[in-house]
Motif scaffolding. Structure first.
Motif, PDB file in Angstrom:
ATOM      1  N   THR A  59       0.825  -1.211   0.000  1.00 14.67           N
ATOM      2  CA  THR A  59       0.000   0.000   0.000  1.00 14.67           C
ATOM      3  C   THR A  59       0.853   1.251   0.000  1.00 14.67           C
ATOM      4  O   THR A  59       0.613   2.192  -0.767  1.00 14.67           O
ATOM      5  CB  THR A  59      -0.932  -0.001   1.226  1.00 14.67           C
ATOM      6  OG1 THR A  59      -1.753  -1.163   1.200  1.00 14.67           O
ATOM      7  CG2 THR A  59      -1.803   1.242   1.232  1.00 14.67           C
ATOM      8  N   LEU A 226      -6.371  12.646  -6.385  1.00 17.31           N
ATOM      9  CA  LEU A 226      -7.156  11.643  -5.659  1.00 17.31           C
ATOM     10  C   LEU A 226      -8.226  11.030  -6.562  1.00 17.31           C
ATOM     11  O   LEU A 226      -8.511   9.830  -6.492  1.00 17.31           O
ATOM     12  CB  LEU A 226      -7.799  12.279  -4.430  1.00 17.31           C
ATOM     13  CG  LEU A 226      -6.847  12.648  -3.290  1.00 17.31           C
ATOM     14  CD1 LEU A 226      -7.592  13.390  -2.184  1.00 17.31           C
ATOM     15  CD2 LEU A 226      -6.167  11.397  -2.720  1.00 17.31           C
ATOM     16  N   LEU A 227      -8.826  11.856  -7.429  1.00 17.95           N
ATOM     17  CA  LEU A 227      -9.850  11.342  -8.340  1.00 17.95           C
ATOM     18  C   LEU A 227      -9.235  10.398  -9.368  1.00 17.95           C
ATOM     19  O   LEU A 227      -9.813   9.351  -9.687  1.00 17.95           O
ATOM     20  CB  LEU A 227     -10.548  12.510  -9.040  1.00 17.95           C
ATOM     21  CG  LEU A 227     -11.751  12.168  -9.918  1.00 17.95           C
ATOM     22  CD1 LEU A 227     -12.806  11.402  -9.119  1.00 17.95           C
ATOM     23  CD2 LEU A 227     -12.357  13.431 -10.513  1.00 17.95           C
ATOM     24  N   LEU A 229      -6.566   8.600  -8.865  1.00 17.79           N
ATOM     25  CA  LEU A 229      -6.259   7.392  -8.096  1.00 17.79           C
ATOM     26  C   LEU A 229      -7.507   6.525  -7.910  1.00 17.79           C
ATOM     27  O   LEU A 229      -7.466   5.302  -8.121  1.00 17.79           O
ATOM     28  CB  LEU A 229      -5.678   7.779  -6.737  1.00 17.79           C
ATOM     29  CG  LEU A 229      -5.373   6.644  -5.759  1.00 17.79           C
ATOM     30  CD1 LEU A 229      -4.275   5.733  -6.304  1.00 17.79           C
ATOM     31  CD2 LEU A 229      -4.958   7.198  -4.396  1.00 17.79           C
ATOM     32  N   ALA A 230      -8.608   7.149  -7.529  1.00 19.16           N
ATOM     33  CA  ALA A 230      -9.844   6.400  -7.291  1.00 19.16           C
ATOM     34  C   ALA A 230     -10.370   5.750  -8.566  1.00 19.16           C
ATOM     35  O   ALA A 230     -10.767   4.573  -8.566  1.00 19.16           O
ATOM     36  CB  ALA A 230     -10.900   7.333  -6.694  1.00 19.16           C
ATOM     37  N   LEU A 231     -10.376   6.508  -9.669  1.00 14.29           N
ATOM     38  CA  LEU A 231     -10.862   5.950 -10.936  1.00 14.29           C
ATOM     39  C   LEU A 231      -9.929   4.865 -11.452  1.00 14.29           C
ATOM     40  O   LEU A 231     -10.374   3.869 -12.036  1.00 14.29           O
ATOM     41  CB  LEU A 231     -10.999   7.064 -11.981  1.00 14.29           C
ATOM     42  CG  LEU A 231     -12.158   8.041 -11.772  1.00 14.29           C
ATOM     43  CD1 LEU A 231     -12.133   9.145 -12.809  1.00 14.29           C
ATOM     44  CD2 LEU A 231     -13.499   7.296 -11.829  1.00 14.29           C
ATOM     45  N   LYS A 233      -8.194   2.835  -9.610  1.00 13.56           N
ATOM     46  CA  LYS A 233      -8.502   1.651  -8.799  1.00 13.56           C
ATOM     47  C   LYS A 233      -9.785   0.982  -9.269  1.00 13.56           C
ATOM     48  O   LYS A 233      -9.866  -0.255  -9.378  1.00 13.56           O
ATOM     49  CB  LYS A 233      -8.656   2.066  -7.330  1.00 13.56           C
ATOM     50  CG  LYS A 233      -7.364   2.353  -6.609  1.00 13.56           C
ATOM     51  CD  LYS A 233      -6.772   1.079  -6.079  1.00 13.56           C
ATOM     52  CE  LYS A 233      -5.692   1.328  -5.057  1.00 13.56           C
ATOM     53  NZ  LYS A 233      -5.101   0.039  -4.585  1.00 13.56           N
ATOM     54  N   ALA A 234     -10.805   1.799  -9.543  1.00 12.51           N
ATOM     55  CA  ALA A 234     -12.117   1.258  -9.910  1.00 12.51           C
ATOM     56  C   ALA A 234     -12.096   0.587 -11.274  1.00 12.51           C
ATOM     57  O   ALA A 234     -12.801  -0.404 -11.492  1.00 12.51           O
ATOM     58  CB  ALA A 234     -13.163   2.377  -9.882  1.00 12.51           C
ATOM     59  N   THR A 235     -11.307   1.113 -12.200  1.00 10.75           N
ATOM     60  CA  THR A 235     -11.298   0.585 -13.571  1.00 10.75           C
ATOM     61  C   THR A 235     -10.145  -0.375 -13.838  1.00 10.75           C
ATOM     62  O   THR A 235     -10.042  -0.921 -14.934  1.00 10.75           O
ATOM     63  CB  THR A 235     -11.203   1.747 -14.576  1.00 10.75           C
ATOM     64  OG1 THR A 235      -9.983   2.468 -14.347  1.00 10.75           O
ATOM     65  CG2 THR A 235     -12.385   2.691 -14.437  1.00 10.75           C
ATOM     66  N   LEU A 239      -2.242   2.659 -12.389  1.00 13.16           N
ATOM     67  CA  LEU A 239      -2.235   3.841 -11.530  1.00 13.16           C
ATOM     68  C   LEU A 239      -1.025   4.730 -11.787  1.00 13.16           C
ATOM     69  O   LEU A 239      -1.113   5.956 -11.763  1.00 13.16           O
ATOM     70  CB  LEU A 239      -2.253   3.428 -10.064  1.00 13.16           C
ATOM     71  CG  LEU A 239      -3.484   2.694  -9.556  1.00 13.16           C
ATOM     72  CD1 LEU A 239      -3.311   2.331  -8.084  1.00 13.16           C
ATOM     73  CD2 LEU A 239      -4.719   3.555  -9.732  1.00 13.16           C
TER      74      LEU A 239
END
Length: 410
Positions: A59, A226-227, A229-231, A233-235, A239
Motif C-alpha cells: 500500500t 485523488l480522483l 487514483l480512485a478511478l 482503482k475502480a477501472t 495507476l
C-alpha cells in the motif's frame, strides 16, 4: 507494525532538525531514513519488524510512487519538453534503453539470471532520482543546460521505465499469466484517465460557474490526483501511468493549478518517499546483504560506474556537451525512489526469482544512495569557479593571465 508510526515520526523529526546541515554537507536525508529502517528492522534491533508480504508494504509503495509520478509529471509539461528536448531527448531516447541493456548484460553474465529477469532488473535500475543530485540541480554555478538535462531526465524516466517493468514482470510470471492484450488495456486506461480527468477538471474551473478561492486553490490539484487514483482503482487502469500523465496534463493546461500545488505537492510526495525508504530499509537485513555474494556486489558497483556512464557517453557522441558536464551527467544517475518501489512490486509479485531480483536491486540502491548522496556537494563545487582557492593558486593564475594579456609578470 505498531512501531512504524512512532519510528517514522522520530526519524522525520531528526531529519527536520538536521536538514539545514544536510543541505551544506554530504549528509543525506534519504540515507538517514534508509539506515534508520535497516537498524530498526528485524535484521538488527527488531523494533520495527516488517515482512515483504505485509499489507503496509504494498500500500505504501503504491501511494508513494503515485504521488512521486504525479509531482514529477508536473515538472515536465509539454512546454518544458518542447523547449529543452535536445539533451534530455538524447538521455531518454538513447541513455535509458542503453542503461537497461548494459545492466541486464551484467545481471545475466555476472549473477547468472535468465534474460527476462535480467531485463527486469535493468528496467528497475534504469530510472534516476533528482533528490540525490539536488545540490547539482540547485546550484546556479552549474551550467543551466546540465541542470535542465538532469531535472527533465529524472522527472520523465520514472514514467518511461514503468511499461518496461510491467511487461518484463508479466513475462517473468510465466506464459500462463501473460496476457498482453489485458496489459495493453490496463496501460491505455491509465493514460486515458490521467489525461481526461485533469483536463476536464481544469476546463470546469474556467467556466463562469466555478472558481477556486485562494485558500483552497492548492487543494485543486490534490483533488485531481485523488480522483485519478480512485478511478484508476475502480477501472483497474495502471495507476502509475495515470499519475504521470495527470501531472503532465496539469502542467500543460493548468499553469495556475500547477504553481499553487507545487510546494504542497512536493511535501506530500516527500513524506511518502521517506516513509517508503524507512520500510525499504527495514526489509534489508545483514543476512540479505551477505547473501548476494561477491558477484552480486560486483554487479551493483558495475551498474553504477559502468552502465550509466557508458550509456551517457554513447548518447552524447557528437553533442556540444562539455567533458565536465558529460562526466557529471554520467555519474549522477542515482538509483532512487522509483527503483525502490519497483523492487518492492517485484518482491510482492511471487515470480520465481523475486527474492534474488529484490536482493540485487536492494544492494545496488543502497550503494547508490550512499555514493551519490555523499558526492553531489563535491561535484557541484567542481563547477563553482568562484569558490575559495589557495593563495598560491590565485597568484599563479594571475601570472598566467598576465602573460596571456601581454603584461610583464611581477
Amino acid at each position: 507494525m505498531s512501531a512504524l508510526l512512532p519510528a517514522f515520526a522520530g526519524v522525520l523529526l531528526l531529519a527536520v532538525l538536521l536538514s539545514s546541515l544536510a543541505n551544506r554537507t554530504i549528509l543525506s536525508t534519504a540515507a538517514l531514513f534508509l539506515v534508520a529502517g535497516f537498524l530498526l528492522g528485524d535484521g538488527v534491533l527488531g523494533v520495527m519488524p516488517i515482512a515483504p508480504d505485509d499489507e503496509i508494504v504494498g500500500t505504501l509503495a503504491e501511494l508513494a510512487l503515485f504521488a512521486v509520478l504525479f509531482t514529477d509529471g508536473m515538472r515536465v509539461g509539454w512546454a518544458e519538453l518542447r523547449e529543452a528536448w535536445k539533451l534530455p531527448g538524447r538521455a531518454l531516447g538513447w541513455g535509458l534503453p542503453l542503461t537497461l541493456l548494459v545492466t541486464a548484460v551484467g545481471a545475466h553474465y555476472l549473477v547468472g539470471l535468465g534474460w527476462i529477469e535480467s531485463l527486469l532488473i535493468g528496467a528497475i535500475l534504469s530510472p534516476t532520482d533528482p533528490v540525490f543530485a539536488a545540490a547539482l540541480v540547485g546550484n546556479e554555478k552549474v551550467p543551466p543546460r546540465l541542470r535542465r538535462l538532469l531535472n527533465v531526465e529524472s522527472g520523465v524516466n520514472d514514467g518511461l521505465a514503468l511499461p518496461f517493468v510491467m511487461v518484463f514482470l508479466a513475462v517473468a510470471a510465466g506464459s500462463d499469466n501473460l496476457h498482453l492484450g489485458e496489459l495493453g488495456l490496463e496501460l491505455g486506461v491509465g493514460v486515458l484517465i490521467g489525461v481526461a480527468v485533469p483536463w476536464l477538471a481544469i476546463r470546469l474551473e474556467r467556466t463562469r460557474w466555478f472558481s477556486a478561492s485562494t485558500a483552497y486553490e492548492p487543494l485543486n490539484a490534490l483533488a485531481i490526483g485523488l480522483l485519478v487514483l480512485a478511478l484508476g482503482k475502480a477501472t483497474h487502469g495502471n495507476l502509475f501511468l495515470a499519475a504521470f500523465c495527470a501531472g503532465i496534463t496539469v502542467a500543460t493546461f493548468g499553469e495556475r493549478q500547477r504553481e499553487s500545488f507545487e510546494h504542497f505537492g512536493e511535501l506530500i510526495a516527500e513524506l511518502f518517499k521517506l516513509a517508503a525508504l524507512l520500510v525499504f530499509g527495514a526489509l534489508i537485513s545483514p543476512a540479505l546483504l551477505g547473501s548476494v555474494g561477491w558477484a552480486g556486489w560486483v554487479f551493483a558497483i558495475l551498474a553504477l560506474i559502468v552502465a550509466r556512464p557508458v550509456a551517457i557517453w554513447v548518447s552524447f557522441l557528437g553533442s556540444r556537451l562539455g567533458v565536465r558536464e558529460q562526466a557529471a551527467a554520467a555519474w549522477f544517475g542515482p538509483k532512487g525512489f522509483a527503483s525502490v518501489v519497483y523492487g518492492l512490486i517485484v518482491l510482492a509479485s511471487g515470480i520465481a526469482a523475486a527474492q534474488q531480483v529484490f536482493q540485487l536491486v536492494a544492494v545496488t540502491i543502497v550503494a547508490s544512495i550512499l555514493l551519490h548522496s555523499s558526492t553531489d556537494i563535491l561535484v557541484a563545487r567542481w563547477f563553482d569557479d568562484e569558490r575559495e582557492v589557495p593563495a598560491w593558486y590565485g597568484r599563479l593564475r594571475g601570472r598566467v593571465r598576465g602573460r596571456d594579456d601581454g603584461e610583464k609578470p611581477t
